[in-house]
Design a protein around this motif. Structure first.
Motif, mmCIF file in Angstrom:
data_model
loop_
_atom_site.group_PDB
_atom_site.id
_atom_site.type_symbol
_atom_site.label_atom_id
_atom_site.label_comp_id
_atom_site.label_asym_id
_atom_site.label_seq_id
_atom_site.Cartn_x
_atom_site.Cartn_y
_atom_site.Cartn_z
ATOM 1 N N GLY A 1 0.849 -1.189 0.000
ATOM 2 C CA GLY A 1 0.000 0.000 0.000
ATOM 3 C C GLY A 1 0.884 1.237 0.000
ATOM 4 O O GLY A 1 2.113 1.131 0.002
ATOM 5 N N CYS A 2 0.267 2.393 0.009
ATOM 6 C CA CYS A 2 1.005 3.656 0.038
ATOM 7 C C CYS A 2 0.358 4.556 1.094
ATOM 8 O O CYS A 2 -0.839 4.433 1.372
ATOM 9 N N GLY A 3 1.135 5.474 1.610
ATOM 10 C CA GLY A 3 0.607 6.506 2.514
ATOM 11 C C GLY A 3 -0.120 5.904 3.699
ATOM 12 O O GLY A 3 0.346 4.964 4.354
ATOM 13 N N THR A 4 -1.296 6.436 3.964
ATOM 14 C CA THR A 4 -2.093 5.973 5.099
ATOM 15 C C THR A 4 -2.450 4.499 4.964
ATOM 16 O O THR A 4 -2.500 3.760 5.955
ATOM 17 N N SER A 5 -2.675 4.058 3.745
ATOM 18 C CA SER A 5 -3.013 2.643 3.549
ATOM 19 C C SER A 5 -1.858 1.745 3.976
ATOM 20 O O SER A 5 -2.057 0.637 4.466
ATOM 21 N N TRP A 6 -0.638 2.227 3.792
ATOM 22 C CA TRP A 6 0.536 1.476 4.245
ATOM 23 C C TRP A 6 0.534 1.397 5.773
ATOM 24 O O TRP A 6 0.854 0.375 6.362
ATOM 25 N N ILE B 1 -3.820 -2.751 -0.171
ATOM 26 C CA ILE B 1 -4.743 -1.853 0.530
ATOM 27 C C ILE B 1 -4.743 -0.498 -0.177
ATOM 28 O O ILE B 1 -3.687 0.080 -0.417
ATOM 29 N N SER B 2 -5.933 -0.012 -0.491
ATOM 30 C CA SER B 2 -6.019 1.282 -1.168
ATOM 31 C C SER B 2 -7.413 1.871 -1.006
ATOM 32 O O SER B 2 -8.407 1.201 -1.313
ATOM 33 N N GLN B 3 -7.466 3.078 -0.514
ATOM 34 C CA GLN B 3 -8.761 3.757 -0.416
ATOM 35 C C GLN B 3 -9.356 3.924 -1.805
ATOM 36 O O GLN B 3 -10.463 3.492 -2.066
ATOM 37 N N SER B 4 -8.586 4.560 -2.689
ATOM 38 C CA SER B 4 -9.111 4.919 -4.011
ATOM 39 C C SER B 4 -9.238 3.719 -4.941
ATOM 40 O O SER B 4 -10.040 3.712 -5.859
ATOM 41 N N GLY B 5 -8.400 2.716 -4.706
ATOM 42 C CA GLY B 5 -8.354 1.582 -5.629
ATOM 43 C C GLY B 5 -7.677 1.932 -6.939
ATOM 44 O O GLY B 5 -7.746 1.183 -7.909
ATOM 45 N N GLU B 6 -7.010 3.093 -6.976
ATOM 46 C CA GLU B 6 -6.417 3.545 -8.234
ATOM 47 C C GLU B 6 -4.934 3.864 -8.117
ATOM 48 O O GLU B 6 -4.338 4.267 -9.114
ATOM 49 N N THR B 7 -4.350 3.775 -6.943
ATOM 50 C CA THR B 7 -2.957 4.207 -6.776
ATOM 51 C C THR B 7 -2.045 3.404 -7.712
ATOM 52 O O THR B 7 -2.012 2.166 -7.658
ATOM 53 N N ALA B 8 -1.306 4.136 -8.551
ATOM 54 C CA ALA B 8 -0.566 3.485 -9.638
ATOM 55 C C ALA B 8 0.447 2.465 -9.102
ATOM 56 O O ALA B 8 0.563 1.356 -9.639
ATOM 57 N N LEU C 1 -0.601 17.934 -2.541
ATOM 58 C CA LEU C 1 -1.063 16.554 -2.357
ATOM 59 C C LEU C 1 -2.252 16.261 -3.256
ATOM 60 O O LEU C 1 -2.990 17.156 -3.644
ATOM 61 N N ALA C 2 -2.409 14.990 -3.562
ATOM 62 C CA ALA C 2 -3.553 14.573 -4.357
ATOM 63 C C ALA C 2 -4.227 13.412 -3.656
ATOM 64 O O ALA C 2 -3.593 12.644 -2.943
ATOM 65 N N LYS C 3 -5.521 13.309 -3.849
ATOM 66 C CA LYS C 3 -6.278 12.247 -3.189
ATOM 67 C C LYS C 3 -5.983 10.893 -3.801
ATOM 68 O O LYS C 3 -5.925 9.877 -3.128
ATOM 69 N N SER C 4 -5.859 10.901 -5.088
ATOM 70 C CA SER C 4 -5.724 9.631 -5.778
ATOM 71 C C SER C 4 -4.497 9.742 -6.674
ATOM 72 O O SER C 4 -4.470 10.545 -7.597
ATOM 73 N N VAL C 5 -3.452 8.989 -6.352
ATOM 74 C CA VAL C 5 -2.170 9.187 -7.025
ATOM 75 C C VAL C 5 -2.037 8.172 -8.163
ATOM 76 O O VAL C 5 -1.570 7.055 -7.972
ATOM 77 N N THR C 6 -2.475 8.607 -9.332
ATOM 78 C CA THR C 6 -2.529 7.682 -10.450
ATOM 79 C C THR C 6 -1.292 7.749 -11.330
ATOM 80 O O THR C 6 -1.278 7.212 -12.425
ATOM 81 N N GLY D 1 -11.941 14.440 1.824
ATOM 82 C CA GLY D 1 -10.754 15.116 2.379
ATOM 83 C C GLY D 1 -9.509 14.391 1.887
ATOM 84 O O GLY D 1 -9.468 13.162 1.902
ATOM 85 N N VAL D 2 -8.521 15.177 1.450
ATOM 86 C CA VAL D 2 -7.325 14.529 0.897
ATOM 87 C C VAL D 2 -6.614 13.701 1.973
ATOM 88 O O VAL D 2 -6.117 12.614 1.713
ATOM 89 N N ALA D 3 -6.573 14.223 3.190
ATOM 90 C CA ALA D 3 -5.946 13.459 4.266
ATOM 91 C C ALA D 3 -6.904 12.345 4.684
ATOM 92 O O ALA D 3 -8.042 12.593 5.074
ATOM 93 N N SER D 4 -6.433 11.139 4.587
ATOM 94 C CA SER D 4 -7.304 9.984 4.820
ATOM 95 C C SER D 4 -7.596 9.794 6.308
ATOM 96 O O SER D 4 -6.690 9.845 7.134
ATOM 97 N N THR D 5 -8.847 9.600 6.648
ATOM 98 C CA THR D 5 -9.223 9.386 8.059
ATOM 99 C C THR D 5 -10.107 8.146 8.191
ATOM 100 O O THR D 5 -9.666 7.102 8.655
HETATM 101 C C1 G6P Z 1 -2.312 9.815 -1.417
HETATM 102 C C2 G6P Z 1 -3.331 10.324 -0.437
HETATM 103 C C3 G6P Z 1 -3.208 9.572 0.881
HETATM 104 C C4 G6P Z 1 -3.334 8.085 0.635
HETATM 105 C C5 G6P Z 1 -2.338 7.594 -0.403
HETATM 106 C C6 G6P Z 1 -2.655 6.180 -0.844
HETATM 107 O O1 G6P Z 1 -1.044 10.167 -0.993
HETATM 108 O O2 G6P Z 1 -3.181 11.703 -0.223
HETATM 109 O O3 G6P Z 1 -4.220 9.989 1.770
HETATM 110 O O4 G6P Z 1 -3.134 7.409 1.840
HETATM 111 O O5 G6P Z 1 -2.411 8.402 -1.576
HETATM 112 O O6 G6P Z 1 -3.885 6.188 -1.510
HETATM 113 P P1 G6P Z 1 -4.849 4.961 -1.623
HETATM 114 O O7 G6P Z 1 -6.029 5.483 -2.381
HETATM 115 O O8 G6P Z 1 -4.104 3.906 -2.375
HETATM 116 O O9 G6P Z 1 -5.196 4.518 -0.255
#
Ligand code: G6P
Length: 611
Positions: free
Chosen positions: A302-307, A349-356, A604-609, A400-404
């Motif tokens: 995963g990345c970011g908060t998902s990690w 693990i990914s909130q957006s399901g799109e993180t590249a 920052l971006a919500k969904s890092v594609t 919100g961009v910051a994941s909670t």
């Molecule tokens: C970006 C968002 C973070 C998120 C991360 C992973 O950096 O700003 O909030 O945790 O991507 O995104 P994902 O959608 O894969 O959980």
């Protein structure tokens, strides 16, 4: 990342595009633009926010029943008016908006320059617009053929909308690696990079797959591959309500989402924990339990908060299932030639399901024969569509961009998997299994209680809002929470913060401690409570300021710390779900008091594609 909206129908497109762009603002961006077609094509774009764009076009002709809008997060070329999308081709025949990165753009650009093309922007998108135009004019082919042929020349990722000045009854949408959704209305179609701008118009959507090209007229959609193989569009129903993507009286989406967490966690286990609270049923894993039970190893990516949620998952899965677990940043995993066994199970693990990067990591895992399970929030997004099995978090749209709330939902799913897997593998007794389920079910009520202390947390925020650095410490299950607390503060308040395992403090960060340094110590009751008390003393001995997160009724730390925030008692394995809430609130209030843009933090971006 960038946001796409588009419309073709009989209504005025502009208001639809603007409201769609506003819905996409949460993804983060640096410039915005629209193109409207009404006999002739008009493009308006500027650096800044959608409101800047609205102001810019206030005296301009925005009529037209076909149009596209874009919010850009710069990859090629700095954020400015010229690099903003849409981009027109040199002779104005085509207009394009694009998410993603065209990797061979410099080679394509060179070839076009050799053929007389000139470029205004530094973007890869303008190259694509010119390539389509070149093929169209040179080959004397239809716009559809030009679009498809051009896409066969492109290496990289794209989600695009294309319109043609000469064929104004049609819009083209295509995807490779960057999501695109088509909303189906009555005599009209909507386009967007995620479903949020579409919800208010229709709940019937078509998710494009990689290499799909949609040729869309007001009353029909034709779907084919880039190579002209016909496809049948599959219309799905969206289950998002419009209220879920509005602020509902809160000042910011982030605050709304923090406050939603007792509800969102219930939604995560709704239908999965039996009414009598004695069983966990994860339908999405039904077919893969035998493989999961026999897994040699579980790899979490995963990345970011998902990690960070993955780190909590590691502790949960190892403790309850006794299967070894490794957690990796998806971006590292995919590039470091990892060893992946066929009997490994990979959890993405990914909130957006799109993180590249996460998407690429799961593709690598699948290529190596591992079973891949997804834990995602956005239904129908790319990761759940590419994994072998999965569990949706059902936390509702996170704007919100910051994941909670996505974090707590992810941890809830991981807890359910760990508890169920432990029980199935007989590593967890019937009694402990039942007790853990009971504890999990009690979490939402305890979160409500924490939220009722919001004002006290705000008070602490007001004292430390001007600090330059923060340290967050935790041990065991609270170490990932410390990382997440620090990340939240960095993301939205731009204060430097570090999360650290409390015992490691003496190997470095202790040198930073002085009377200016707030140290947030997560010291709720768990098996290392005594140790963390010693760590607090180490901080106090160096005149550091201690903001302690303690369990209700704690008196020992009360006497030592400068400030305390309380959470109800809970099983320590589930306590991260509680401990993270005051940290989210602390960051939120500090950021608001510092005048930061909480929902759309800079850069920052919500969904890092993109990678
Ligand atoms: C970006 C968002 C973070 C998120 C991360 C992973 O950096 O700003 O909030 O945790 O991507 O995104 P994902 O959608 O894969 O959980």
């Amino acid at each position: 990342m960038c946001g796409i909206v588009g419309y073709i129908g009989n209504k005025e497109a502009f208001p639809i595009l603007i409201s769609g762009l506003k819905r996409l603002e949460y993804r983060g961006y640096d410039s915005a633009g629209v193109a409207l077609l009404n006999g002739k094509t008009r493009i308006y774009k500027c650096k800044g926010k959608v409101s800047d764009l609205e102001e810019y076009v206030s005296d301009k002709d925005c009529s037209g029943t076909i149009g596209m809008g874009h919010t850009r997060w710069a990859t090629h070329g700095e954020p400015n008016d010229i690099n903003a999308h849409p981009h027109a081709s040199m002779q104005g025949t085509f207009v394009v908006i694009h998410n993603g990165i065209i990797e061979n753009y410099s080679r394509l650009k060179k070839r076009l320059e050799d053929r007389g093309y000139t470029f205004h922007s530094e973007t890869d998108t303008e190259v694509l617009a010119n390539l389509i135009e070149y093929i169209y004019l040179k080959g004397q082919v239809s716009a559809e053929i030009a679009v498809r042929l051009a896409l066969t020349k492109v290496v990289g990722a794209y989600g695009i909308l294309v319109a043609c000045q000469e064929e104004q009854d049609v819009m083209f949408a295509a995807r490779k690696g960057s999501p695109l959704v088509v909303g189906v209305g009555n005599g009209e179609f909507f386009f967007a990079s995620d479903a949020t701008p579409i919800v208010e118009h229709t709940n019937r959507v078509i998710y494009l797959n990689d290499d799909d090209v949609a040729i869309v007229r007001r009353d029909e959609i034709t779907l084919k591959t880039v190579l002209n193989v016909p496809l049948t569009p599959v219309i799905q129903n969206l289950d998002i309500e419009i209220g879920e993507i509005e602020k509902s009286g809160f000042d910011h989406f982030m605050l709304k989402e923090i406050f939603e967490q007792s509800r969102s966690i219930e939604d995560t286990f709704r239908g999965r924990i039996s009414h009598d609270r004695t069983q966990i049923n994860l339908g999405g894993l039904y077919d893969v339990w035998p493989t999961l039970m026999q897994a040699r190893r579980i790899l979490i990516v995963g990345c970011g908060t998902s990690w960070h949620a993955g780190l909590v998952g590691e502790y949960l899965l190892e403790e309850f299932s006794r299967i070894p677990v490794e957690v990796e940043y998806a971006s590292e995993f995919r590039y470091r030639n990892p060893i992946i066994y066929k009997d490994d199970v990979v959890i993405a693990i990914s909130q957006s399901g799109e993180t590249a990067d996460t998407l690429a990591a799961i593709r690598l895992a699948k290529e190596n024969g591992a079973l891949v399970i997804g834990i995602c929030n956005v239904v129908g997004s790319s990761i759940p569509r590419e994994t072998n099995a999965g569990v949706y978090t059902h936390a509702g749209p996170e704007i919100g961009v910051a994941s909670t709330k996505a974090f707590t939902a992810q941890v809830t799913v991981l807890a359910m998997i760990a508890i169920e897997l432990g029980h199935k593998r007989k590593a967890l007794s019937d009694e402990d299994y039942a007790l853990l389920i009971q504890n999990l079910v009690e979490i939402p009520g305890k979160i409500q209680k924490i939220l009722s202390h919001n004002d006290e947390i705000k008070e602490i925020a007001s004292i430390y809002k001007d600090s330059h650095n923060f340290l967050y410490l935790g041990r065991g299950y609270f170490f990932p929470v410390a990382l997440e607390g620090a990340l939240k503060l960095k993301e939205i308040s731009y204060i430097h913060a570090e999360g650290y395992p409390a015992a490691e403090m003496k190997h470095g960060p202790i040198a930073l401690i002085d009377e200016q340094m707030p140290v947030v110590v997560i010291a709720a009751k768990d098996k290392s409570y005594e140790k963390i008390v010693s760590n607090i003393q180490e901080v106090k001995a160096r005149k550091g300021i201690v903001i302690a997160l303690v369990s209700e009724g704690d008196t020992i730390i009360h006497d030592m710390a400068d400030h305390v925030m309380e959470i109800p008692l809970a099983d320590e394995a589930l306590a991260p779900l509680l401990a993270v809430i005051p940290l989210q609130l602390l960051s939120y209030h500090i950021a608001v008091m510092r005048g930061c843009n909480v929902d759309q933090p800079r850069n920052l971006a919500k969904s890092v594609t993109v990678e």
